[in-house]
Scaffold this motif. Structure first.
Motif, PDB file in Angstrom:
ATOM      1  N   UNK A  31      50.281 -59.451   0.589  1.00  0.00           N
ATOM      2  CA  UNK A  31      49.126 -58.647   0.191  1.00  0.00           C
ATOM      3  C   UNK A  31      49.257 -57.185   0.599  1.00  0.00           C
ATOM      4  N   UNK A  32      50.059 -56.898   1.635  1.00  0.00           N
ATOM      5  CA  UNK A  32      50.118 -55.521   2.133  1.00  0.00           C
ATOM      6  C   UNK A  32      51.459 -54.820   1.892  1.00  0.00           C
ATOM      7  N   UNK A  33      52.431 -55.493   1.313  1.00  0.00           N
ATOM      8  CA  UNK A  33      53.761 -54.888   1.111  1.00  0.00           C
ATOM      9  C   UNK A  33      53.796 -54.001  -0.135  1.00  0.00           C
ATOM     10  N   UNK A  58      52.488 -61.150  -8.036  1.00  0.00           N
ATOM     11  CA  UNK A  58      51.501 -62.230  -8.010  1.00  0.00           C
ATOM     12  C   UNK A  58      50.843 -62.316  -6.633  1.00  0.00           C
ATOM     13  N   UNK A  59      50.670 -61.173  -5.998  1.00  0.00           N
ATOM     14  CA  UNK A  59      50.198 -61.120  -4.607  1.00  0.00           C
ATOM     15  C   UNK A  59      48.860 -61.822  -4.411  1.00  0.00           C
ATOM     16  N   UNK A  63      48.874 -64.893  -1.929  1.00  0.00           N
ATOM     17  CA  UNK A  63      48.051 -64.751  -0.730  1.00  0.00           C
ATOM     18  C   UNK A  63      46.995 -65.847  -0.661  1.00  0.00           C
ATOM     19  N   UNK A  64      46.382 -66.145  -1.788  1.00  0.00           N
ATOM     20  CA  UNK A  64      45.361 -67.193  -1.825  1.00  0.00           C
ATOM     21  C   UNK A  64      45.962 -68.557  -1.485  1.00  0.00           C
ATOM     22  N   UNK A  65      47.114 -68.865  -2.059  1.00  0.00           N
ATOM     23  CA  UNK A  65      47.755 -70.152  -1.781  1.00  0.00           C
ATOM     24  C   UNK A  65      48.205 -70.228  -0.332  1.00  0.00           C
ATOM     25  N   UNK A 125      51.251 -57.068   8.796  1.00  0.00           N
ATOM     26  CA  UNK A 125      50.961 -55.742   8.235  1.00  0.00           C
ATOM     27  C   UNK A 125      52.044 -54.745   8.634  1.00  0.00           C
ATOM     28  N   UNK A 126      52.493 -54.798   9.882  1.00  0.00           N
ATOM     29  CA  UNK A 126      53.492 -53.848  10.371  1.00  0.00           C
ATOM     30  C   UNK A 126      54.899 -54.139   9.870  1.00  0.00           C
TER      31      UNK A 126
END
Length: 156
Positions: A31-33, A58-59, A63-65, A125-126
């Protein structure tokens, strides 16, 4: 779980919790890349780069899965596993307050899950590019496992 000894049951429980944490990290990283580094890798034909692009495009679904589906399943299964372990502990040892064992197991699983996911989110995230790249490499390896194992060279 009922048939295994206490140590194996705890290891199985930890593996279930760890799977939930790892998939939460992957979901957050996707989700954050950013997609740009993977286009560069794909142009150089780096193994797994195309899979990374697919993941990032398809983020929302990925992410949801990863976060919701796998996370919820691991949560339910780890809760059931901790209840089974608590029952096993209560049948093997005598406690004055049996509710404490159940409460302790539930607290342990909750602390490991919530703490692991909290630490994992910051890491995701990092280090999102590296995590997505590793996930892409795993997908690439799984897709190409027969050719990798048999040593068959792929057509270009």
């Amino acid at each position: 779980m009922k048939r295994s000894n206490m140590a194996v049951a705890f290891i199985i429980l930890l593996v279930i919790v760890l799977i939930g944490i790892v998939f939460d990290i992957i979901g957050m990283a996707v989700a954050s890349a950013d997609e740009k580094p993977f286009h560069s890798m794909a142009s150089r034909k780096v193994a797994g780069a195309q899979e990374c692009i697919m993941l990032l495009r398809n983020a929302e679904r990925v992410s949801s899965i990863c976060n919701d589906v796998v996370g919820d399943i691991c949560g339910v299964v780890s809760g059931s596993a901790s209840a089974t372990i608590a029952a096993q502990v209560l049948s093997n040892f005598e406690f004055g307050w049996p509710d404490i064992v159940t409460l302790a197991m539930s607290s342990l699983v909750a602390a490991l899950t919530v703490g692991g996911k909290a630490i994992g989110k910051g890491f995701a995230v990092n280090s999102s590019t590296a995590i997505v790249f590793r996930a892409g490499q795993v997908i690439y390896a799984l897709r190409n496992m027969p050719t990798i194992l048999l040593g068959i060279k792929q057509k270009k």
